[in-house]
Design an enzyme around this catalytic site. Structure first.
Site, PDB file in Angstrom:
ATOM      1  N   SER A 103      98.086  -9.438  62.438  1.00 54.50           N
ATOM      2  CA  SER A 103      97.009 -10.044  63.220  1.00 54.50           C
ATOM      3  C   SER A 103      97.581 -10.848  64.396  1.00 54.50           C
ATOM      4  O   SER A 103      98.277 -10.302  65.239  1.00 54.50           O
ATOM      5  CB  SER A 103      96.142 -10.897  62.300  1.00 54.50           C
ATOM      6  OG  SER A 103      94.912 -11.214  62.895  1.00 54.50           O
ATOM      7  N   HIS A 255      91.112  -5.796  57.043  1.00 54.25           N
ATOM      8  CA  HIS A 255      92.066  -6.430  57.953  1.00 54.25           C
ATOM      9  C   HIS A 255      93.318  -6.932  57.236  1.00 54.25           C
ATOM     10  O   HIS A 255      94.416  -6.887  57.787  1.00 54.25           O
ATOM     11  CB  HIS A 255      91.369  -7.604  58.653  1.00 54.25           C
ATOM     12  CG  HIS A 255      92.227  -8.331  59.630  1.00 54.25           C
ATOM     13  ND1 HIS A 255      92.710  -7.742  60.786  1.00 54.25           N
ATOM     14  CD2 HIS A 255      92.698  -9.616  59.641  1.00 54.25           C
ATOM     15  CE1 HIS A 255      93.425  -8.622  61.472  1.00 54.25           C
ATOM     16  NE2 HIS A 255      93.438  -9.763  60.786  1.00 54.25           N
TER      17      HIS A 255
END
Length: 275
Positions: A103, A255
């Site tokens: 991320s 994610h």
């Protein structure tokens, strides 16, 4: 032989940087792990046990997250965080390594590859952030208000830990008390909200396409098919801009790929690093 584990903090660039170092004396390769926004080394808890059997591993809490310092005098730009991480690694006499960024940690990784292309041999980007603009001017101005950090805290409290975790995993059955406590722990320190306020004004935009195209370090991109935070379209665009990259898409995954698919992520990482 079981790798030697050490958890330490070093003062680098005016801030305390916490890291966990798993030294594998049987390996000549080192992997550096960088977590994402509002996270910490905890997010790699399922991946580290796999990696440390084959490599030396350094998992870093970059400021102001995890157990690292939350100084309000630190400049929380990607560029400065990247230089701080490089400073830590140099202080540990680690001059060549492979790096894995998840991320926001992926964007910091890209900054490191851009500013110091000589350091990392290969890079793995796990659902890396990309193409984000800097904070808008009104928000930056608001961050100078004396009690803006209270607004930041209330905003995070309103969204709720459980809701945030449900947003980053596809399989919600993975969310348990251990996971909730692990991601909550860094936010029990009130100073985090003041540091996040500083980050709002310091964070520059993500690296643009023309800069990404200049990066020559081989990159492996691993993405969750159902990533709601950094959608797969971002991964596809990064794959297009990074000239020496490969994209792997994990089905039924969100994610937080190191939590959801540690074995598959490890498999692709090892294949990439040994190929």
């Amino acid at each position: 032989m079981v790798p030697t584990a050490a958890a330490e903090t070093k003062r680098i660039n005016g801030n305390d940087v916490y890291y966990e170092y798993y030294l594998n004396t049987q390996s000549c390769e080192t992997i550096v792990l960088l977590h994402g926004f509002l996270s910490s080394s905890f997010s790699f808890r399922r991946l580290v046990p796999l990696l440390k059997n084959d490599y030396s591993v350094i998992s870093i809490d970059f400021p102001p997250f995890g157990k690292s310092g939350k100084s309000r005098n630190f400049h929380y730009s990607y560029q400065n965080i990247a230089r701080t991480i490089i400073g830590l690694l140099e202080s540990l006499n680690i001059n060549n390594f492979n790096i894995i960024g998840h991320s926001m940690g992926g964007q910091i990784t890209l900054n490191m590859l851009h500013y110091r292309p000589d350091l990392a041999d290969k890079a793995v980007l796990l659902c890396s952030s990309g193409y984000l603009s800097p904070s808008k001017i009104p928000l930056v101005f608001s961050s100078y208000l004396p009690f803006f950090h209270v607004f930041v805290k209330r905003r995070l409290e309103k969204s709720g830990l459980r809701t945030n975790l449900e947003n980053v995993v596809h399989n919600r059955s993975l969310i348990d008390e251990e996971m909730e406590n692990g991601y909550l722990q860094p936010f029990l320190d009130e100073n985090i909200f003041k540091a996040l306020t500083r980050m709002i004004r310091d964070r520059e935009g993500d690296l643009p396409s023309n800069v990404l195209r200049e990066i020559e370090t081989p990159c492996l991109l691993i993405w969750g098919e159902h990533d709601k935070v950094v959608p797969l379209r971002v991964g596809r665009k990064l794959h297009k801009d990074l000239q020496h990259s490969k994209l792997v898409v994990l089905k039924d995954t969100g994610h937080l790929v190191p939590e959801e698919r540690p074995a598959e992520v490890y498999h692709y990482i090892k294949k990439f690093l040994t190929g």
